[in-house]
Design a protein around this motif. Structure first.
Motif, PDB file in Angstrom:
ATOM      1  N   PHE A  83       0.831  -1.208   0.000  1.00  0.00           N
ATOM      2  CA  PHE A  83       0.000   0.000   0.000  1.00  0.00           C
ATOM      3  C   PHE A  83       0.868   1.262   0.000  1.00  0.00           C
ATOM      4  O   PHE A  83       0.635   2.192  -0.767  1.00  0.00           O
ATOM      5  N   LEU A  84       1.885   1.293   0.880  1.00  0.00           N
ATOM      6  CA  LEU A  84       2.762   2.460   0.952  1.00  0.00           C
ATOM      7  C   LEU A  84       3.540   2.647  -0.348  1.00  0.00           C
ATOM      8  O   LEU A  84       3.777   3.772  -0.789  1.00  0.00           O
ATOM      9  N   GLY A  85       3.932   1.520  -0.959  1.00  0.00           N
ATOM     10  CA  GLY A  85       4.660   1.593  -2.226  1.00  0.00           C
ATOM     11  C   GLY A  85       3.811   2.194  -3.331  1.00  0.00           C
ATOM     12  O   GLY A  85       4.260   3.066  -4.081  1.00  0.00           O
ATOM     13  N   LEU A  86       2.545   1.746  -3.434  1.00  0.00           N
ATOM     14  CA  LEU A  86       1.663   2.292  -4.458  1.00  0.00           C
ATOM     15  C   LEU A  86       1.372   3.769  -4.183  1.00  0.00           C
ATOM     16  O   LEU A  86       1.323   4.588  -5.106  1.00  0.00           O
ATOM     17  N   PHE A  87       1.181   4.115  -2.899  1.00  0.00           N
ATOM     18  CA  PHE A  87       0.944   5.505  -2.525  1.00  0.00           C
ATOM     19  C   PHE A  87       2.102   6.383  -2.988  1.00  0.00           C
ATOM     20  O   PHE A  87       1.896   7.456  -3.577  1.00  0.00           O
TER      21      PHE A  87
END
Length: 304
Positions: free
Chosen positions: A114-118
Motif C-alpha cells: 500500500f505504501l509503495g503504491l501511494f
C-alpha cells in the motif's frame, strides 16, 4: 523501500501493458481502463500470492479458538505468576502447533504494498524532471501516460485536496476530481466497515473486554479515520483500497463457508460441568394413577 517501489511498479506496468495490448490507448467514459485495471490486477496479484498464507492464518485462528478454554484455564491458574503463565501458553501453542502471530502476516505484507503504491502514484506529476520519471523501471512514455490517466475524467494521481496549481498541471478541474474522489471515499469507508464486520463474524466477538474493545475500534475507528486520510489519498490508491476490500469480502465469505467458526459448546471459565447422569430426570416417588402398590408399600400399609 526502493525494492518495494520497484516491485510494485513492475507489477503495475506488467498489467498495464497486458490491458493496453487488449484495449489500446483509447479511453472510454473518461477512463483510461488500461491503468485502472492495472491497479485492480495489482491487488489481485498480491492477494493471489498471499492466499496460501491467508489459508494458514485461518487454520491457525481456528486452532486458537479451539484452545480458548485451555488458555483461560492457564491464565486463571497463573494469574499472579505472569512468567509461568507465558511459559505454559508457549508450550501449549508449540504442542498444538498454533501460532497467534500468524493472523498478522497478510497485513504485514500488504502494508508495504500500500505504501509503495501511494509513493508511486504521488510521484506521478507532469512537472517531474525526466531523470526522475525513469525511476523504478518506468520509461518516460509510461510515466507521461500514467500521470495523465483518468477515472471518469479525474486523474488517478489527483486527490480530493489537490490544489488549484496541481489540478491545472494535471489538466483537470476541482469539481470533477472532488466528485469522483468523494464517491470513492464513501465506497472505501463502507467496504472497510463491511470487511471489518465480516472479519469479526469470522473470528467471533471476544469474551475478554479489552479484546472486544479492540474489535469495536477496528469496526468503527478505522472506517472513521479513512474519512480524514481519504482526503489526501490519490484516486489510484483509493481504487486499490476499494478493490482490496471487495476481494476481502469475497475471500472471507468463502472462508466462513469452508472453515466455519467452532460452535460454542465449551463451558465458560468458572462454570462447573454437570455430569451426564445428573441430567437424567428423577423418578417421581408418587404412584402412577391405577398402578398397583409395590411390596414395600403393601408392607407399610399392613403395619399401619
Amino acid at each position: 523501500m526502493a525494492v518495494v517501489y520497484g516491485t510494485i511498479s513492475a507489477i503495475l506496468l506488467f498489467w498495464h501493458g497486458a490491458w493496453e495490448m487488449l484495449f489500446g490507448d483509447a479511453a472510454a467514459l473518461g477512463t483510461d481502463w488500461a491503468w485502472v485495471l492495472g491497479i485492480v490486477f495489482l491487488v489481485l496479484t498480491v492477494r493471489g500470492v498471499l492466499f496460501p498464507v491467508f489459508v494458514k492464518q485461518i487454520k491457525s485462528q481456528r486452532a486458537m479458538q479451539a484452545l480458548q478454554p485451555r488458555i483461560r484455564e492457564i491464565q486463571e491458574k497463573h494469574k499472579n505468576d505472569r512468567e509461568t503463565m507465558q511459559k505454559e501458553l508457549l508450550d501449549l501453542y508449540r504442542t498444538e502447533k498454533a501460532n497467534p502471530l500468524t493472523a498478522f502476516l497478510p497485513m504485514l505484507v500488504q502494508i508495504p504494498v500500500f505504501l509503495g503504491l501511494f509513493h508511486v502514484l504521488r510521484h506521478l506529476k507532469p512537472t517531474m524532471p525526466e531523470h526522475m520519471k525513469t525511476l523504478y523501471g518506468w520509461t518516460v512514455t509510461q510515466f507521461d501516460s500514467a500521470s495523465s490517466a483518468t477515472l471518469f475524467g479525474a486523474p488517478i494521481a489527483a486527490s480530493f485536496r489537490s490544489g488549484a496549481q496541481e489540478l491545472s498541471l494535471l489538466g483537470t478541474d476541482g469539481t470533477t476530481v472532488r466528485v469522483v474522489a468523494a464517491i470513492l471515499i464513501v465506497t472505501m469507508i463502507a467496504t472497510t466497515y463491511l470487511s471489518s464486520r465480516q472479519m469479526i463474524l469470522r473470528t467471533g466477538w471476544a469474551e475478554d473486554p479489552q479484546q472486544r474493545m479492540v474489535q469495536r475500534l477496528m469496526l468503527y475507528g478505522i472506517p472513521f479515520s479513512l474519512l480524514v486520510s481519504g482526503l489526501i489519498f490519490p484516486i489510484g490508491v483509493i481504487i486499490y483500497w476499494v478493490t482490496t476490500n471487495l476481494f476481502s469480502l469475497a475471500q472471507q465469505t468463502w472462508v466462513l463457508r469452508r472453515y466455519p467458526p467452532p460452535t460454542s459448546g465449551t463451558p465458560k471459565a468458572g462454570a462447573t460441568a454437570t455430569p451426564a447422569r445428573a441430567t437424567l430426570p428423577a423418578r417421581s416417588l408418587a404412584p402412577r394413577p391405577g398402578a398397583k402398590p409395590t411390596t414395600a408399600r403393601r408392607g407399610a400399609s399392613r403395619g399401619r
